[in-house]
Design a protein around this motif. Sequence first.
Motif, PDB file in Angstrom:
ATOM      1  N   PHE A 162       0.835  -1.199   0.000  1.00 33.68           N
ATOM      2  CA  PHE A 162       0.000   0.000   0.000  1.00 33.68           C
ATOM      3  C   PHE A 162       0.866   1.243   0.000  1.00 33.68           C
ATOM      4  O   PHE A 162       1.688   1.431   0.875  1.00 33.68           O
ATOM      5  CB  PHE A 162      -0.902  -0.006   1.229  1.00 33.68           C
ATOM      6  CG  PHE A 162      -1.678   1.272   1.423  1.00 33.68           C
ATOM      7  CD1 PHE A 162      -2.676   1.621   0.542  1.00 33.68           C
ATOM      8  CD2 PHE A 162      -1.413   2.103   2.490  1.00 33.68           C
ATOM      9  CE1 PHE A 162      -3.404   2.779   0.712  1.00 33.68           C
ATOM     10  CE2 PHE A 162      -2.136   3.269   2.677  1.00 33.68           C
ATOM     11  CZ  PHE A 162      -3.127   3.613   1.783  1.00 33.68           C
TER      12      PHE A 162
ATOM     13  N   LEU B 253       0.260   5.477  -1.270  1.00 33.18           N
ATOM     14  CA  LEU B 253      -0.716   6.367  -1.883  1.00 33.18           C
ATOM     15  C   LEU B 253      -0.385   7.796  -1.508  1.00 33.18           C
ATOM     16  O   LEU B 253       0.046   8.062  -0.385  1.00 33.18           O
ATOM     17  CB  LEU B 253      -2.111   5.998  -1.362  1.00 33.18           C
ATOM     18  CG  LEU B 253      -3.324   6.557  -2.066  1.00 33.18           C
ATOM     19  CD1 LEU B 253      -3.375   6.069  -3.504  1.00 33.18           C
ATOM     20  CD2 LEU B 253      -4.588   6.102  -1.351  1.00 33.18           C
TER      21      LEU B 253
ATOM     22  N   LYS C  26       2.645  10.394  10.881  1.00 37.04           N
ATOM     23  CA  LYS C  26       1.850   9.395  11.578  1.00 37.04           C
ATOM     24  C   LYS C  26       2.495   8.056  11.317  1.00 37.04           C
ATOM     25  O   LYS C  26       3.067   7.863  10.251  1.00 37.04           O
ATOM     26  CB  LYS C  26       0.448   9.423  10.935  1.00 37.04           C
ATOM     27  CG  LYS C  26      -0.597   8.724  11.708  1.00 37.04           C
ATOM     28  CD  LYS C  26      -1.465   9.708  12.464  1.00 37.04           C
ATOM     29  CE  LYS C  26      -2.243   8.988  13.522  1.00 37.04           C
ATOM     30  NZ  LYS C  26      -1.869   9.360  14.857  1.00 37.04           N
TER      31      LYS C  26
ATOM     32  N   PRO D 187      -2.300   3.866  11.194  1.00 38.54           N
ATOM     33  CA  PRO D 187      -2.200   2.478  10.724  1.00 38.54           C
ATOM     34  C   PRO D 187      -1.161   2.264   9.628  1.00 38.54           C
ATOM     35  O   PRO D 187      -0.831   1.135   9.336  1.00 38.54           O
ATOM     36  CB  PRO D 187      -3.606   2.193  10.197  1.00 38.54           C
ATOM     37  CG  PRO D 187      -4.252   3.499   9.952  1.00 38.54           C
ATOM     38  CD  PRO D 187      -3.569   4.502  10.798  1.00 38.54           C
ATOM     39  N   ALA D 188      -0.686   3.322   9.006  1.00 31.78           N
ATOM     40  CA  ALA D 188       0.423   3.170   8.068  1.00 31.78           C
ATOM     41  C   ALA D 188       1.313   4.382   8.272  1.00 31.78           C
ATOM     42  O   ALA D 188       0.906   5.351   8.892  1.00 31.78           O
ATOM     43  CB  ALA D 188      -0.101   3.107   6.628  1.00 31.78           C
TER      44      ALA D 188
ATOM     45  N   VAL E  25       2.732   7.718   7.484  1.00 27.94           N
ATOM     46  CA  VAL E  25       2.399   8.860   6.637  1.00 27.94           C
ATOM     47  C   VAL E  25       3.567   9.837   6.684  1.00 27.94           C
ATOM     48  O   VAL E  25       3.977  10.265   7.759  1.00 27.94           O
ATOM     49  CB  VAL E  25       1.106   9.556   7.103  1.00 27.94           C
ATOM     50  CG1 VAL E  25       0.805  10.750   6.212  1.00 27.94           C
ATOM     51  CG2 VAL E  25      -0.055   8.581   7.089  1.00 27.94           C
TER      52      VAL E  25
ATOM     53  N   ARG F  78       5.568  13.393   5.213  1.00 28.68           N
ATOM     54  CA  ARG F  78       5.426  14.636   4.489  1.00 28.68           C
ATOM     55  C   ARG F  78       6.758  14.934   3.825  1.00 28.68           C
ATOM     56  O   ARG F  78       7.807  14.873   4.447  1.00 28.68           O
ATOM     57  CB  ARG F  78       5.020  15.770   5.411  1.00 28.68           C
ATOM     58  CG  ARG F  78       4.765  17.045   4.641  1.00 28.68           C
ATOM     59  CD  ARG F  78       3.958  18.034   5.405  1.00 28.68           C
ATOM     60  NE  ARG F  78       4.684  18.471   6.578  1.00 28.68           N
ATOM     61  CZ  ARG F  78       4.143  18.513   7.801  1.00 28.68           C
ATOM     62  NH1 ARG F  78       2.899  18.139   7.988  1.00 28.68           N
ATOM     63  NH2 ARG F  78       4.849  18.918   8.812  1.00 28.68           N
TER      64      ARG F  78
ATOM     65  N   GLU G 196       1.799  14.730   1.078  1.00 24.10           N
ATOM     66  CA  GLU G 196       1.861  13.673   2.079  1.00 24.10           C
ATOM     67  C   GLU G 196       1.640  12.333   1.398  1.00 24.10           C
ATOM     68  O   GLU G 196       0.843  12.227   0.467  1.00 24.10           O
ATOM     69  CB  GLU G 196       0.788  13.920   3.145  1.00 24.10           C
ATOM     70  CG  GLU G 196       1.191  15.074   4.033  1.00 24.10           C
ATOM     71  CD  GLU G 196       0.166  15.418   5.090  1.00 24.10           C
ATOM     72  OE1 GLU G 196      -0.905  14.791   5.108  1.00 24.10           O
ATOM     73  OE2 GLU G 196       0.458  16.321   5.881  1.00 24.10           O
ATOM     74  N   PHE G 197       2.364  11.332   1.871  1.00 25.53           N
ATOM     75  CA  PHE G 197       2.274  10.014   1.274  1.00 25.53           C
ATOM     76  C   PHE G 197       2.105   8.969   2.363  1.00 25.53           C
ATOM     77  O   PHE G 197       2.649   9.129   3.444  1.00 25.53           O
ATOM     78  CB  PHE G 197       3.551   9.665   0.511  1.00 25.53           C
ATOM     79  CG  PHE G 197       4.006  10.732  -0.422  1.00 25.53           C
ATOM     80  CD1 PHE G 197       3.361  10.919  -1.628  1.00 25.53           C
ATOM     81  CD2 PHE G 197       5.053  11.565  -0.083  1.00 25.53           C
ATOM     82  CE1 PHE G 197       3.763  11.914  -2.487  1.00 25.53           C
ATOM     83  CE2 PHE G 197       5.470  12.562  -0.941  1.00 25.53           C
ATOM     84  CZ  PHE G 197       4.820  12.740  -2.143  1.00 25.53           C
ATOM     85  N   ALA G 198       1.360   7.930   2.037  1.00 24.25           N
ATOM     86  CA  ALA G 198       1.214   6.831   2.993  1.00 24.25           C
ATOM     87  C   ALA G 198       1.919   5.605   2.447  1.00 24.25           C
ATOM     88  O   ALA G 198       1.841   5.318   1.253  1.00 24.25           O
ATOM     89  CB  ALA G 198      -0.259   6.542   3.205  1.00 24.25           C
ATOM     90  N   PHE G 199       2.638   4.913   3.317  1.00 27.60           N
ATOM     91  CA  PHE G 199       3.267   3.640   2.968  1.00 27.60           C
ATOM     92  C   PHE G 199       2.947   2.643   4.061  1.00 27.60           C
ATOM     93  O   PHE G 199       2.950   3.006   5.238  1.00 27.60           O
ATOM     94  CB  PHE G 199       4.795   3.781   2.898  1.00 27.60           C
ATOM     95  CG  PHE G 199       5.268   4.690   1.817  1.00 27.60           C
ATOM     96  CD1 PHE G 199       5.346   4.250   0.512  1.00 27.60           C
ATOM     97  CD2 PHE G 199       5.623   5.993   2.104  1.00 27.60           C
ATOM     98  CE1 PHE G 199       5.782   5.094  -0.488  1.00 27.60           C
ATOM     99  CE2 PHE G 199       6.053   6.843   1.109  1.00 27.60           C
ATOM    100  CZ  PHE G 199       6.126   6.394  -0.188  1.00 27.60           C
ATOM    101  N   ASP G 200       2.690   1.411   3.682  1.00 24.83           N
ATOM    102  CA  ASP G 200       2.453   0.431   4.741  1.00 24.83           C
ATOM    103  C   ASP G 200       3.785   0.006   5.355  1.00 24.83           C
ATOM    104  O   ASP G 200       4.857   0.339   4.845  1.00 24.83           O
ATOM    105  CB  ASP G 200       1.618  -0.753   4.243  1.00 24.83           C
ATOM    106  CG  ASP G 200       2.301  -1.534   3.149  1.00 24.83           C
ATOM    107  OD1 ASP G 200       3.509  -1.356   2.953  1.00 24.83           O
ATOM    108  OD2 ASP G 200       1.620  -2.320   2.478  1.00 24.83           O
TER     109      ASP G 200
END
Lengths: 637, 145
Positions: A478, A480, B113, B116-117, B119, B121, B126-130
């Motif tokens: 994941f 995004l 953050k 849960p993943a 986050v 900057r 901003e990007f989210a990665f697991d």
Amino acid sequence: MDTEGPGKKTTELFSDDSTRHIILCGPPNVGKSMIFNCLTGRYAAVSNYPGTTVEISSGRCTLLPGYEASDTPGAYSLLPISDEERVTRDILLNLQDALVVHVVDAKNLRRMLPMTLELRELGLPMMLVLNMMDEARQYGVEIDTYELSLLLQIPVVATTAIKGTGIPELCRTIQHGDFRPKSFAMTYDNNLRVMAQTLGLTQPEGTPFNPTLLAASPAASALPLNEMGAFELAVRKTRQAYADDILASCAIFPPRTVGKVASVLGRLTFNVWTGVPIALLVLYFGVYKFVGQFGAGTLVNFLEKDLFEKYVTPHLTRWVEALLPWPILQDLFVHDFGMLTLGLRYAIALILPIVGTFFLFFSMLEDSGYLPRLALLLDRVFKRIGLNGRAVIPIILGFGCGTMAVMVTRILETKRERIIATLLLGMAIPCSAQLGVILGMLAGHPTALLAWAGVITVIFLGLGWLGARHLPGEAPAFYLEMPPLRLPKLANIVTKTYSRMHWYFLEILPLFVAVSALIWIGNITGVFQWVIHVIQPLIGLMGLPPETASAFLFGFFRRDYAAAGLLDLQRNGLLNAHQTFVSVLVITLFLPCVAQFFVMKKERGWKFTLATSATIMVAAALAGIISNFILTKTGWM
Amino acid sequence: MQCPSCHKEFDPSESIAACASCAGKGSCGRIRCPHCGNETVREPNILQKIRNLFPVRKKKSPVHPGQLKKAKLLLSDLKQGQNAMIEAFEDLAHVRKFLSLGILPGTPVHVVKRFPAVVLRSGYSEFAFDRRLAKTVRVQLIEDK
């Protein structure tokens, strides 16, 4: 998504030789579709998350006579990850005599400029559009477009497409700009050449060293991911260094200041403790209150009872009866299963208000940028069922229209994820038309509603879990981009909802009318009665009255049609709470509609579609029988 | 945690390896430092959680010669609010995912953050990665001034 919808072929690229072509390309979520809309006056869906455009749409430019523009799916680079990017790359590499308009987000120019350089290297006639200039200015970004165009040797225009600023200048540049090819070459490290050689990458004879062409060579697709990764990293480092060099002399990017209301709210939606309640609130007000109660309740009541039953149906019936003396032909148009009284009524009075309210709600969600946050929040749950958080977008869209949703599964990266998502969409996700009718039917029985939601959730998770366990392939990853939360723009929401409704309505109305005609034929020839007779024992096992058999029969054509039939039965007092629950459960799980069936076939192939359909039918029947058994034994409801 | 005797940081799970030869297999509730072999009582999880609620700025401990060789720090190890610079990608199979979002070696990132993943900057985005992806990136901490 193209407004022409699935099934219909989009206009062929370059259909006509006398027109000049413009190809809009660039990273996802920078507003390519918005610019496309500005240029052509047509409508391609625009929203606030990456990956909205999954098909190429083309249209004549109203602002530029003699030009035709094409909107491509977003691509971060021409070294492709996803199938859409591959589509875009292949178009760009095989271009002849077209103008490439590279659209980027001005504030993120630093990370998007390497792709401009990549396009420059290919020697295509091109220009650069710095879109979303207003947001960039808010952050204090300053870009000297003149200097930038000198350094890149291509025209550069700054726009804010959403407000329409810069569009006239863009048009002028397209018409009068200087697009003569100018040589542009970057110096790559010798190591990169050695690397390309050891990997066996080749490019056409006589062309200067070009990593994009090398990566497009047939050998590249067979290489293991990590070796290509090393190559790409090395290439990107070189290009980024060039980009940084260029930007150093023509742009200022001040450090970001935080503390805006939107970013605080954005933070709250990330946090598990605040995010889950927010998600539940959004769903409660959006789906239950707005779509369920207002759309499926108030609006349907008004259209059905006040409009159709009082005025339209009696008038039509009298009119047709006067015009056609033969009862058999009369039945084709009016009476119980007539094309006008059944097909038209279902489409307009039952389905339209529900789908309309859902699309309105979904458009608002899309434009606010909330969906990627929901994706982040649900990623861990989705991992368990073999998907990643990104799948939230097709799954939620599936609550609107499964057909559209199956097309949007293209934003998922691996084939495995697409298969699981398509399967779930086919089985456990009711579309808005169904959902609205179901919510309407269960509105009086809160426990039944909860039980239904519980059973569907369990089936959804269970099916996904099974799929994840048994399908081969790597676990999904994941990642995004989180777009900033934006206040949805009324005009965009209205146009988007309208364009979706338009597509949907064109899709379903002929089907509804056709189904009515089919039923008419079936009734006359007796085929219909025979089929009902055959499935009656099955219906009996589910403890449902025989009349529901016809509703399920329609379900073969469209699930929502069947759901609407059931709602009709329930309104006439033919179903008690227990039977309502069972029938609603069966219809939720039931086979997808004809349109979804064909899109599934298009995206996943015959074998998959037929196998899935058979499984779904068996599972739906079993679920009906089992739930009836349990309910009868326990006497609950 | 930190070993009270040699002051080296170590992960409690590493201790299992240290007591592999013992018949108790870690059931004694004690924990053994993998560096010096000193045994201490394991800190209860609940205490650790409470402590995490009130982050205390660590005092700079005097540098021991053995500490100079820093353990590698992964993106997934960063705490909320920390700044770091991307150093290298450990698994190049996933590198395109980072490159596509403009995250390269040398890019400074800020951790918004981690659950849960992760986050991040970077720049104005901003990007989210697991976690799985975050574990493939080596970073270098940038200390606040």
